[in-house]
Design an enzyme around this catalytic site. Structure first.
Site, PDB file in Angstrom:
ATOM      1  N   SER A 135      24.627  45.959  49.404  1.00 34.67           N
ATOM      2  CA  SER A 135      23.709  45.298  48.469  1.00 34.67           C
ATOM      3  C   SER A 135      22.442  46.104  48.183  1.00 34.67           C
ATOM      4  CB  SER A 135      23.353  43.888  48.956  1.00 34.67           C
ATOM      5  OG  SER A 135      22.693  43.968  50.197  1.00 34.67           O
TER       6      SER A 135
ATOM      7  N   ARG B 231      33.481  45.797  35.566  1.00 35.22           N
ATOM      8  CA  ARG B 231      32.557  44.793  35.038  1.00 35.22           C
ATOM      9  C   ARG B 231      31.328  44.615  35.898  1.00 35.22           C
ATOM     10  NH1 ARG B 231      37.070  40.671  36.092  1.00 35.22           N
ATOM     11  NH2 ARG B 231      37.260  42.199  37.754  1.00 35.22           N
TER      12      ARG B 231
ATOM     13  N   ARG C 249      41.306  51.831  10.976  1.00 30.59           N
ATOM     14  CA  ARG C 249      41.295  52.397  12.336  1.00 30.59           C
ATOM     15  C   ARG C 249      42.570  52.066  13.098  1.00 30.59           C
ATOM     16  NH1 ARG C 249      37.226  48.664  16.019  1.00 30.59           N
ATOM     17  NH2 ARG C 249      37.922  46.666  15.226  1.00 30.59           N
TER      18      ARG C 249
ATOM     19  N   LEU D 250      30.392  53.544  20.528  1.00 30.75           N
ATOM     20  CA  LEU D 250      30.520  53.858  19.089  1.00 30.75           C
ATOM     21  C   LEU D 250      31.445  52.852  18.407  1.00 30.75           C
ATOM     22  CD1 LEU D 250      31.212  57.385  17.673  1.00 30.75           C
ATOM     23  CD2 LEU D 250      32.686  55.487  17.030  1.00 30.75           C
TER      24      LEU D 250
ATOM     25  N   ARG E 262      34.214  50.283  13.393  1.00 32.61           N
ATOM     26  CA  ARG E 262      34.086  49.497  12.161  1.00 32.61           C
ATOM     27  C   ARG E 262      33.005  50.096  11.266  1.00 32.61           C
ATOM     28  NH1 ARG E 262      32.748  43.638  13.297  1.00 32.61           N
ATOM     29  NH2 ARG E 262      33.583  43.303  11.231  1.00 32.61           N
TER      30      ARG E 262
ATOM     31  N   ARG F 236      38.706  55.498  40.514  1.00 29.57           N
ATOM     32  CA  ARG F 236      39.136  56.414  39.443  1.00 29.57           C
ATOM     33  C   ARG F 236      39.221  57.866  39.868  1.00 29.57           C
ATOM     34  NH1 ARG F 236      41.597  52.872  36.046  1.00 29.57           N
ATOM     35  NH2 ARG F 236      40.207  51.114  35.625  1.00 29.57           N
TER      36      ARG F 236
HETATM   37  C1  FAD Z   1      45.195  53.336  39.361  1.00 30.52           C
HETATM   38  C2  FAD Z   1      44.850  52.122  38.540  1.00 30.52           C
HETATM   39  C3  FAD Z   1      45.838  51.525  37.766  1.00 30.52           C
HETATM   40  C4  FAD Z   1      45.530  50.403  36.990  1.00 30.52           C
HETATM   41  N1  FAD Z   1      46.510  49.824  36.232  1.00 30.52           N
HETATM   42  C5  FAD Z   1      46.235  48.730  35.495  1.00 30.52           C
HETATM   43  C6  FAD Z   1      47.226  48.088  34.687  1.00 30.52           C
HETATM   44  O1  FAD Z   1      48.361  48.511  34.637  1.00 30.52           O
HETATM   45  N2  FAD Z   1      46.885  46.982  33.973  1.00 30.52           N
HETATM   46  C7  FAD Z   1      45.626  46.456  34.020  1.00 30.52           C
HETATM   47  O2  FAD Z   1      45.358  45.441  33.366  1.00 30.52           O
HETATM   48  N3  FAD Z   1      44.653  47.044  34.762  1.00 30.52           N
HETATM   49  C8  FAD Z   1      44.924  48.148  35.489  1.00 30.52           C
HETATM   50  N4  FAD Z   1      43.947  48.735  36.234  1.00 30.52           N
HETATM   51  C9  FAD Z   1      42.586  48.184  36.168  1.00 30.52           C
HETATM   52  C10 FAD Z   1      42.283  47.265  37.377  1.00 30.52           C
HETATM   53  O3  FAD Z   1      43.150  46.144  37.369  1.00 30.52           O
HETATM   54  C11 FAD Z   1      40.834  46.790  37.332  1.00 30.52           C
HETATM   55  O4  FAD Z   1      40.618  46.013  36.166  1.00 30.52           O
HETATM   56  C12 FAD Z   1      39.851  47.926  37.328  1.00 30.52           C
HETATM   57  O5  FAD Z   1      40.192  48.900  38.283  1.00 30.52           O
HETATM   58  C13 FAD Z   1      38.463  47.401  37.632  1.00 30.52           C
HETATM   59  O6  FAD Z   1      38.456  47.019  38.975  1.00 30.52           O
HETATM   60  P1  FAD Z   1      37.628  45.804  39.501  1.00 30.52           P
HETATM   61  O7  FAD Z   1      38.007  44.540  38.811  1.00 30.52           O
HETATM   62  O8  FAD Z   1      37.750  45.843  41.001  1.00 30.52           O
HETATM   63  O9  FAD Z   1      36.152  46.308  39.072  1.00 30.52           O
HETATM   64  P2  FAD Z   1      34.849  45.502  38.709  1.00 30.52           P
HETATM   65  O10 FAD Z   1      35.026  44.643  37.536  1.00 30.52           O
HETATM   66  O11 FAD Z   1      33.790  46.555  38.618  1.00 30.52           O
HETATM   67  O12 FAD Z   1      34.594  44.601  39.946  1.00 30.52           O
HETATM   68  C14 FAD Z   1      34.205  45.117  41.214  1.00 30.52           C
HETATM   69  C15 FAD Z   1      34.500  44.049  42.243  1.00 30.52           C
HETATM   70  O13 FAD Z   1      33.674  42.914  41.970  1.00 30.52           O
HETATM   71  C16 FAD Z   1      34.414  41.723  42.244  1.00 30.52           C
HETATM   72  N5  FAD Z   1      34.608  40.969  40.989  1.00 30.52           N
HETATM   73  C17 FAD Z   1      34.373  41.425  39.719  1.00 30.52           C
HETATM   74  N6  FAD Z   1      34.618  40.445  38.829  1.00 30.52           N
HETATM   75  C18 FAD Z   1      35.022  39.374  39.533  1.00 30.52           C
HETATM   76  C19 FAD Z   1      35.431  38.076  39.177  1.00 30.52           C
HETATM   77  N7  FAD Z   1      35.481  37.667  37.902  1.00 30.52           N
HETATM   78  N8  FAD Z   1      35.797  37.248  40.146  1.00 30.52           N
HETATM   79  C20 FAD Z   1      35.764  37.615  41.443  1.00 30.52           C
HETATM   80  N9  FAD Z   1      35.380  38.840  41.867  1.00 30.52           N
HETATM   81  C21 FAD Z   1      35.012  39.698  40.924  1.00 30.52           C
HETATM   82  C22 FAD Z   1      35.763  42.153  42.820  1.00 30.52           C
HETATM   83  O14 FAD Z   1      35.658  42.250  44.225  1.00 30.52           O
HETATM   84  C23 FAD Z   1      35.927  43.536  42.227  1.00 30.52           C
HETATM   85  O15 FAD Z   1      36.807  44.366  42.968  1.00 30.52           O
HETATM   86  C24 FAD Z   1      44.210  49.868  37.002  1.00 30.52           C
HETATM   87  C25 FAD Z   1      43.234  50.479  37.800  1.00 30.52           C
HETATM   88  C26 FAD Z   1      43.542  51.600  38.553  1.00 30.52           C
HETATM   89  C27 FAD Z   1      42.432  52.239  39.394  1.00 30.52           C
END
Ligand code: FAD
Length: 250
Positions: free
Chosen positions: A71, A97, A173, A105, A108, A200
């Site tokens: 944190s 997120r 587009r 950019l 539209r 990533r």
């Molecule tokens: C190798 C790889 C392959 C992928 N393939 C796909 C795919 O095929 N299809 C696809 O749709 N996506 C895919 N993704 C994207 C993946 O599902 C995530 O959307 C993306 O990595 C963002 O991760 P995150 O949600 O942990 O990140 P962030 O949104 O940055 O969140 C960070 C952390 O905050 C917490 N958090 C965030 N929002 C919430 C919430 N609303 N509720 C509860 N906790 C929350 C969770 O602990 C989360 O891990 C891929 C990602 C990677 C790295």
């Protein structure tokens, strides 16, 4: 037609620490403002501003990273301008997120008839693949220009010229490929950057976003080594770069 072969990452904002005079910290060693903000926040929790262990900022933050306390890293925010990145790559990026903000950019509003295209890393270095891909991009760009012209004619009765162009471009587009270059401003706090980078930089990440993550990491490591220095960049078997985090946050 402009072909881009690597991303450009530019730091456009960094944190500025304004130390409160009534709670002075006994700092040790050199540090950036972002690092000092994190240390200040950590020391506030235990009121240890007198630095009883005589730790440098790097040692102090290293200890927090080792313990997995995330944190205090949310207080320092770094803003990057990303260019030379494809629309498909930013589509993956904006999935991050928590702690992130984006401004991208607009296809539209902006005319894409002279857009650049980002060659996927997998195509680079193979003359035949490159030539085929460049031809495909040229065809797509020509299709876009043609679609804009047709749509402008279709909406000739729309008096507002800006609105007419927007109506044409937002529909045209649809024929642009995922490889179309875009530009995006990305702001995130250190905790959020670390989470994104860990995911990533991994070998399983898509090649272009992994390359972007490596470039971002290099910028952030120069800016704030105590906050990002535990990440390591290495070469994979295919000679492309990947990275791993030293202190994973559970
Ligand atoms: C190798 C790889 C392959 C992928 N393939 C796909 C795919 O095929 N299809 C696809 O749709 N996506 C895919 N993704 C994207 C993946 O599902 C995530 O959307 C993306 O990595 C963002 O991760 P995150 O949600 O942990 O990140 P962030 O949104 O940055 O969140 C960070 C952390 O905050 C917490 N958090 C965030 N929002 C919430 C919430 N609303 N509720 C509860 N906790 C929350 C969770 O602990 C989360 O891990 C891929 C990602 C990677 C790295």
């Amino acid at each position: 037609m402009l072909i881009l072969r690597e991303p450009r990452v530019t730091l456009i904002a960094r944190p500025e620490f304004v130390p409160p005079a009534h709670l002075p910290v006994e700092w040790k060693g050199e540090a950036s403002d972002g690092e000092r903000i994190a240390e200040f926040a950590g020391r506030l929790c235990y009121m240890s501003q007198h630095n009883p262990a005589g730790r440098t900022t790097a040692d102090y933050l290293g200890n927090i990273l080792r313990q997995g306390h995330g944190s205090v890293f949310e207080h320092a925010q770094y803003v990057l301008l990303l260019e030379g990145i494809s629309r498909s790559c930013t589509h993956e990026l904006v999935r991050h997120r928590a702690g992130f903000g984006y401004s991208q950019l607009s296809q539209r509003y902006v005319d894409e008839s002279t857009a650049a295209f980002v060659m996927p890393p997998a195509m680079q270095g193979d003359a035949e693949l490159e030539a085929t891909w460049i031809r495909q991009m040229e065809e797509a760009q020509a299709a876009y220009v043609e679609a804009v012209e047709q749509l402008m004619r279709r909406y000739a009765a729309v008096e507002d010229r800006v609105h007419r162009r927007k109506m044409a471009r937002e529909a045209a587009r649809s024929v642009l490929p995922n490889g179309t270059e875009t530009k995006i401003v990305v702001s995130a706090n250190v905790r959020a950057w670390r989470t994104m980078l860990e995911l990533r930089l991994g070998e399983g990440a898509e090649a272009e976003i992994r390359r972007v993550a490596v470039a971002i990491l290099r910028v952030l490591q120069r800016e704030a080594p105590a906050l990002f220095g535990d990440f390591e960049i290495y070469r994979m078997e295919d000679d492309t770069e990947a990275g791993r985090v030293g202190f994973h946050k559970v």
